[in-house]
Design an enzyme around this catalytic site. Structure first.
Site, mmCIF file in Angstrom:
data_model
loop_
_atom_site.group_PDB
_atom_site.id
_atom_site.type_symbol
_atom_site.label_atom_id
_atom_site.label_comp_id
_atom_site.label_asym_id
_atom_site.label_seq_id
_atom_site.Cartn_x
_atom_site.Cartn_y
_atom_site.Cartn_z
ATOM 1 N N ASP B 28 22.239 6.831 52.667
ATOM 2 C CA ASP B 28 23.111 7.201 51.453
ATOM 3 C C ASP B 28 23.223 8.441 51.250
ATOM 4 O O ASP B 28 22.225 9.065 51.364
ATOM 5 C CB ASP B 28 22.830 6.246 50.401
ATOM 6 N N ASP B 30 25.133 9.873 47.904
ATOM 7 C CA ASP B 30 25.316 10.233 46.569
ATOM 8 C C ASP B 30 23.883 9.734 45.998
ATOM 9 O O ASP B 30 23.616 8.267 45.929
ATOM 10 C CB ASP B 30 26.472 9.585 45.827
#
Lengths: 304, 304
Positions: B28, B30
């Site tokens: 991922d 953010d």
């Protein structure tokens, strides 16, 4: 007066019994008296007739965008003379609750997602507001989502706002996440509201869902079906629930409100609900159903 | 590799086993690689180290506001060279699904609540868009909420939009209510997203809740934890799930995504989830927990 299936008045006698049974007639506005800016045919005539029979008329609206003074003018444009103290809006109920029940300290503010009308009602009750119509918060640019000291704001009040935008939503969300003591209020929970042509628009309940969903916390709501609205009415008017009928176009807001207040309920089909919605398995069932409040003219015509 | 409680690597040997166990590392962005515009300390170094060990690196982001080209530039600014086909965003997954699976007819459009990045990905897949960055739909005035012929629009795609406003919400809602065949998609379901300083902002899932709530209908969502995203990845890369680890900061999006795809899952604590969220009763439990991906530097330091 609970029935398993609603009663459908048809004859002059049916309608006459209605008028005999109830002294206080509480009306929803949008979808009942008007739809957007279009009055329901015969509504003004029926209201005049009911007044001529000595009935107490009260208007109970979840529309939080206007002050009661503005509603009075809207009624006047539709040919109906109404006193401000006959009008109970979710904006007014919000302001009364926040000032009288919550007793917000003078130095604290309420952050408003909403328009001029609800600001006006809050200010009239001596409440300091921020957000709302402040030009800084009415922008599509993410210029400033800083909230300053979160504890300056004692409550977030979400209501219908045609200028809903990310800055307002962000600020409201920040106040609620940074200050666990910040109260979360919603003027009403209406998901949609009807305008001319049967078109549904998103209501306060849809707009506030963004915050409630991300926050995992439900707001205290003031509009119908909450009993808070009835407590506001009962504080100003002497009302006998057994002689009162609530007339509305929404099962979830109006008819549920009437039931929560222990009064009789009448559904009209000029707004959101249709006949199909009052089937045997409907979770909320009105006591009475009529096509339109205009149908009450059967009495004024028969007695004139 | 399912454990009832997560494993917390501490020693060089623990970390070395991680690198030995997995050939494909899905990250991922953010809250893992960066927070807003602030890179996670050591992230670039760790990615370089993993590449030096022959690991396949894939970035899986629910942020639908940028195209993959723009993400590539963001990586470059943070000192990480990334190829476009290593980046899988919810915007890209949305575009691939709508063009390849839904096979939207050429003459139909997709109404977009969203920004430039998702429009770009849709157009790249040959999809006609309306709404989005159109100036007519980016206004706080309710000038025009007419939608023309509802059947011209085959789908509404809701994604994150800093210019969210009532006109866009109204048009999207009208398309969905007036045309029962109109599909309802959401780039992702993230309720919030973290920025610098631990501040949470409202995510796509919060914004789209307005429509889903009023409509009483759930969108098909493309972002994590939906397996659609993994199907996009598997169509482009040869992946052995038993030799793959998904690394993220959110239990509901990243860890759930890893579990849905049958790969190992590693939580980092530099974003949304904290240690308290992986208690015994957590409904979603990662296989591994490390404070930050920067901690993998223990290996580059020990082997350098």
């Amino acid at each position: 007066m609970q029935r398993s299936a609603p009663f459908f008045p048809i004859t002059v006698q049916d309608y006459q019994k209605l008028v005999d049974d109830y002294d206080t007639w509480m009306f929803d506005c949008d979808g009942v008296i008007w739809k957007g800016n279009m009055p329901t045919e015969g509504a003004a005539e029926v209201l005049t007739f009911l007044r001529s029979k000595g009935k107490k008329i009260i208007f109970v609206t979840n529309n939080p965008t206007h002050s009661r003074e503005t509603f009075k003018k809207k009624f006047a444009r539709m040919g109906v003379e109404v006193a401000v103290d006959e009008i109970f809006s979710s904006a007014y109920a919000s302001a009364v609750y926040i000032s009288s029940v919550m007793k917000i300290p003078k130095e604290k503010k309420v952050y408003v997602i909403g328009m001029h009308g609800i600001e006006e009602e809050l200010k009239e009750q001596g409440i300091s507001v921020c957000g709302g119509t402040d030009p800084a918060d009415n922008t599509l640019e993410l210029v400033d989502t800083e909230i300053g000291n979160p504890s300056d704001v004692a409550a977030v009040l979400a209501s219908w706002d045609s200028s809903i935008n990310y800055t307002k939503l962000s600020k409201a969300f920040q106040y609620l996440t940074h200050n666990p003591d910040c109260a979360f209020f919603s003027s009403d929970d209406d998901l949609t509201y009807p305008v001319e042509g049967g078109v549904l628009f998103l209501g306060t309940g849809a707009l506030s869902s963004m915050i409630r969903y991300a926050l995992g916390r439900e707001p205290v709501s003031f509009g119908k079906p909450s009993k808070t609205m009835f407590e506001c009415i009962a504080a100003k008017h002497k009302i006998d629930p057994s002689r009162t009928v609530m007339i509305g176009d929404r099962l979830d807001a109006d008819i549920a409100f009437g039931k929560n207040c222990g009064v009789a309920t009448m559904l009209v089909l000029t707004g959101v609900a249709s006949l199909a919605d009052v089937s045997d398995i409907a979770p909320i069932m009105p006591d009475l159903v009529i096509p339109s409040i205009g149908d009450l003219r059967i009495l004024s015509h028969s007695t004139s």
